[in-house]
Design a protein around this motif. Structure first.
Motif, PDB file in Angstrom:
ATOM      1  N   MET A   3       0.858  -1.191   0.000  1.00 55.29           N
ATOM      2  CA  MET A   3       0.000   0.000   0.000  1.00 55.29           C
ATOM      3  C   MET A   3       0.896   1.243   0.000  1.00 55.29           C
ATOM      4  O   MET A   3       2.089   1.194   0.342  1.00 55.29           O
ATOM      5  N   ARG A   4       0.317   2.396  -0.378  1.00 58.58           N
ATOM      6  CA  ARG A   4       1.094   3.648  -0.428  1.00 58.58           C
ATOM      7  C   ARG A   4       1.089   4.321   0.949  1.00 58.58           C
ATOM      8  O   ARG A   4       0.043   4.407   1.621  1.00 58.58           O
ATOM      9  N   THR A  17       7.455   9.579  -0.434  1.00 60.98           N
ATOM     10  CA  THR A  17       6.353   8.662  -0.731  1.00 60.98           C
ATOM     11  C   THR A  17       6.937   7.282  -1.026  1.00 60.98           C
ATOM     12  O   THR A  17       7.879   7.150  -1.822  1.00 60.98           O
ATOM     13  N   TRP A  19       6.179   2.704  -1.100  1.00 59.63           N
ATOM     14  CA  TRP A  19       5.291   1.547  -1.005  1.00 59.63           C
ATOM     15  C   TRP A  19       5.625   0.807   0.297  1.00 59.63           C
ATOM     16  O   TRP A  19       6.789   0.590   0.617  1.00 59.63           O
ATOM     17  N   LEU A  53      -6.295   9.966   8.089  1.00 60.95           N
ATOM     18  CA  LEU A  53      -5.731   8.615   8.060  1.00 60.95           C
ATOM     19  C   LEU A  53      -4.677   8.454   9.151  1.00 60.95           C
ATOM     20  O   LEU A  53      -4.044   9.440   9.557  1.00 60.95           O
ATOM     21  N   GLU A  69      -1.608   6.752   3.091  1.00 59.02           N
ATOM     22  CA  GLU A  69      -2.186   7.594   2.054  1.00 59.02           C
ATOM     23  C   GLU A  69      -3.456   6.967   1.465  1.00 59.02           C
ATOM     24  O   GLU A  69      -4.074   7.540   0.571  1.00 59.02           O
ATOM     25  N   GLU A  70      -3.826   5.794   1.959  1.00 63.93           N
ATOM     26  CA  GLU A  70      -5.040   5.102   1.525  1.00 63.93           C
ATOM     27  C   GLU A  70      -5.430   4.134   2.625  1.00 63.93           C
ATOM     28  O   GLU A  70      -4.647   3.849   3.547  1.00 63.93           O
ATOM     29  N   ASP A  71      -6.666   3.674   2.563  1.00 62.37           N
ATOM     30  CA  ASP A  71      -7.093   2.681   3.555  1.00 62.37           C
ATOM     31  C   ASP A  71      -6.257   1.412   3.406  1.00 62.37           C
ATOM     32  O   ASP A  71      -5.992   0.946   2.284  1.00 62.37           O
TER      33      ASP A  71
END
Length: 457
Positions: A3-4, A17, A19, A53, A69-71
Motif C-alpha cells: 500500500m502507499r 512517498t 510503497w 488517516l 495515504e489510503e485505507d
C-alpha cells in the motif's frame, strides 16, 4: 501485499512517498527497486492522524514516522496497532490535543489551512474557525485549543498563499489554502511592508520619529566633542600632534637671529609650556594650531603683518585654541573618535587636512579672542596691532566682494570689523612693542632663501 504511505526518516524534515510491502510480521519501504527495512509491525506506535488517516511512529526511532495515504488492505490493517479509545482523535503532539468541535462552528465562516505544530514535521490539513478575537483549528468534528488572532505573525506568502506564525510558539505555522472570507481576513495581520516597527506604528509616524531621532543624534554629535576631548589625556593629544606634524621640524624655517626673535616673542607673550611654535615657508597669511600645542605660522602672515604686535595677537588667539582644546574638539566633531585612533596609528594625512580646513564655532573663536586680549594685557603688549590686522582683513574682504574667498587666517572666521573693535577696546596703557625693530626684521626674514612649499597638500 502492499500500500502507499508517506515516510519521514527522523533525520530531516523531508517527506518521501513509499510503497509499504508486508512480509509476515515485518514490512519494507520500497521505491524504484530500492528497499528499506525490514521493520517489525510490533514496533509501530500510533501517532495520531493526518488527512483523516492514521500516522505511526517507531518505538526505537525518534522522529521516524509513516502515514497512510489510503485505507490499509485488511491483511495489513490487522497487523497495524490500534489507538486506544479516546473522546477525539489521538493527538499528534501535546501542542495539538483535540476537543469536540462546538456545535455551532459549522454555521460560521471558515477557511482551509495546512498546519505545522512546531513539535513534529507532520503537515496537517485543518479548518480554521473564528471564535470572536480567537480561532481554533479543526479536524473532522474535533478542534484545538483557541489562539488569539493578535498573536499571529505574518510570514509572507508561498505560491500566493499567506503564511502565519504564532508568537512564543517556535515552528508553529499555518498556511491558507485559498482566499479567506472577509470576516476572517479582517482579523488576520497584514503583510510586512517595511519592517516590524514601521508596520506597527505606520509609515508617517515612523518618518516623524526617525526625523526627531536624527535631530537628537546630530545635537549629541555637536554637543559631545567637548566632553570627549576633556576625557582624552594631554599626553595622548600631544602624541597625536607629534604624528600629524611629522617631519615639519626638519622643514621649518630657521636662522640664528630669526630663531632668537621667535623665542623672544614667545617669552614676551607668556606662551605656556608645551606650546611649540614654528614658521614654515607657505605664502598664505595664516596660522594653524594642531592638537598638543603645535602652532604653525605661515610665512605669508609675517609678510603681510605690519608689526610684530599683529603677529602676537594672532599667536595669542591660536594659543587660546590650544588651551581650550579646540583643535581636538574639531577633529572629534568632524571625524569622530576614529580621528584619535587613526592619528595614533600614523595614518595622519587626512587628519592634517582636516586641521588645516577646520573652522571653529563662533563661541570658540570668541573664547580664543578673549584669551588673546587677556594675554596681551597681562604682558603689557598692545592689542592695537591685532586690531589693525583685522581692519586690513576687513578691507580685503570688501575688495574681494561677497563671493570672494580669502585664503588666509580669517577665511572661516567671524567678521573682522567686530573683532577689530574688541581688540581696540582691550588696549592697555603703557604697552611696549613685543619685539624691537631689529628682532622684527629678523623674524620676517626667517624664511629668506627657503623655497615656498607645502607640508600636507
Amino acid at each position: 501485499m502492499r500500500m502507499r504511505v508517506w515516510y519521514e526518516d527522523g533525520h530531516s524534515a523531508a517527506r518521501f512517498t513509499r510503497w509499504l510491502r508486508a512480509e509476515g510480521g515485518s514490512f519494507f519501504l520500497t521505491e524504484d527497486g530500492l528497499e528499506d527495512g525490514p521493520y517489525a509491525f510490533a514496533d509501530l506506535v500510533p501517532a495520531g492522524r493526518a488527512d483523516g488517516l492514521p500516522v505511526y511512529g517507531h518505538a526505537a526511532r525518534p522522529g521516524w514516522r509513516i502515514g497512510l495515504e489510503e485505507d490499509a488492505p485488511e491483511a495489513i490493517a490487522a497487523q497495524l496497532p490500534q489507538p486506544k479509545p479516546a473522546p477525539g482523535p489521538a493527538p499528534v503532539s501535546a501542542a495539538t490535543s483535540m476537543r469536540p468541535l462546538a456545535p455551532d462552528a459549522l454555521l460560521g465562516e471558515n477557511v482551509r489551512v495546512w498546519h505545522y505544530d512546531g513539535l513534529s514535521a507532520v503537515k496537517q490539513i485543518r479548518t480554521l474557525y473564528p471564535r470572536g478575537d480567537q480561532f481554533v483549528l479543526a479536524e473532522g468534528m474535533f478542534e484545538t485549543e483557541p489562539h488569539a488572532f493578535k498573536d499571529l505573525v505574518s510570514m509572507g506568502a508561498t505560491g500566493g498563499a499567506a503564511q502565519y506564525g504564532l508568537r512564543k510558539r517556535p515552528g508553529w505555522k499555518i498556511g491558507l489554502d485559498g482566499e479567506p472570507p472577509a470576516g476572517i481576513a479582517a482579523m488576520l495581520p497584514g503583510a510586512k511592508r517595511y519592517g516590524g516597527v514601521i508596520d506597527r506604528i505606520g509609515l508617517v509616524p515612523a518618518v516623524i520619529v526617525f526625523a526627531v531621532l536624527s535631530v537628537l543624534v546630530v545635537v549629541a554629535v555637536l554637543m559631545s566633542p567637548p566632553l570627549i576631548a576633556s576625557a582624552i589625556p594631554r599626553s595622548t593629544e600631544r602624541e597625536m600632534g607629534d604624528l600629524m606634524i611629522g617631519d615639519v621640524g626638519t622643514r621649518a624655517c630657521h636662522t640664528k637671529d630669526g630663531d632668537a626673535a621667535l623665542a623672544a616673542l614667545e617669552q614676551r607673550i607668556g606662551a605656556p609650556n608645551g606650546v611649540d611654535i614654528r614658521v614654515v615657508s607657505i605664502p598664505i597669511p595664516n596660522a594653524v594650531t594642531f592638537p598638543g600645542g603645535h602652532i604653525l605660522v605661515f610665512s605669508g602672515l609675517l609678510d603681510q603683518a605690519a608689526s610684530a604686535d599683529e603677529v602676537a595677537g594672532v599667536l595669542g588667539h591660536e594659543i587660546g585654541h590650544y588651551e581650550h582644546r579646540d583643535p581636538l574638539e574639531g577633529l572629534i566633531r568632524d571625524l569622530g573618535l576614529s580621528a584619535v585612533f587613526q592619528g595614533m596609528n600614523g595614518n595622519v594625512a587626512g587628519l592634517s587636512h582636516a586641521v588645516l580646513g577646520a573652522s571653529y564655532s563662533r563661541n570658540a573663536e570668541a573664547r580664543a579672542d578673549s584669551y588673546a586680549i587677556e594675554t596681551l594685557q597681562k604682558h603689557q603688549v598692545s592689542t592695537k596691532g591685532a586690531a589693525d590686522f583685522f581692519r586690513r582683513m576687513e578691507k580685503e574682504e570688501k575688495e574681494l566682494g561677497a563671493h570672494g574667498v580669502i585664503q588666509g587666517y580669517f577665511a572661516s572666521h567671524p567678521g573682522s570689523a567686530s573683532r577689530a573693535a574688541e581688540f581696540d577696546k582691550g588696549d592697555v596703557k603703557g604697552a611696549r612693542p613685543v619685539l624691537d625693530a631689529e628682532q622684527w626684521r629678523a623674524l620676517r626674514h626667517i624664511c629668506s632663501g627657503v623655497k615656498p612649499g607645502s607640508f600636507f597638500f
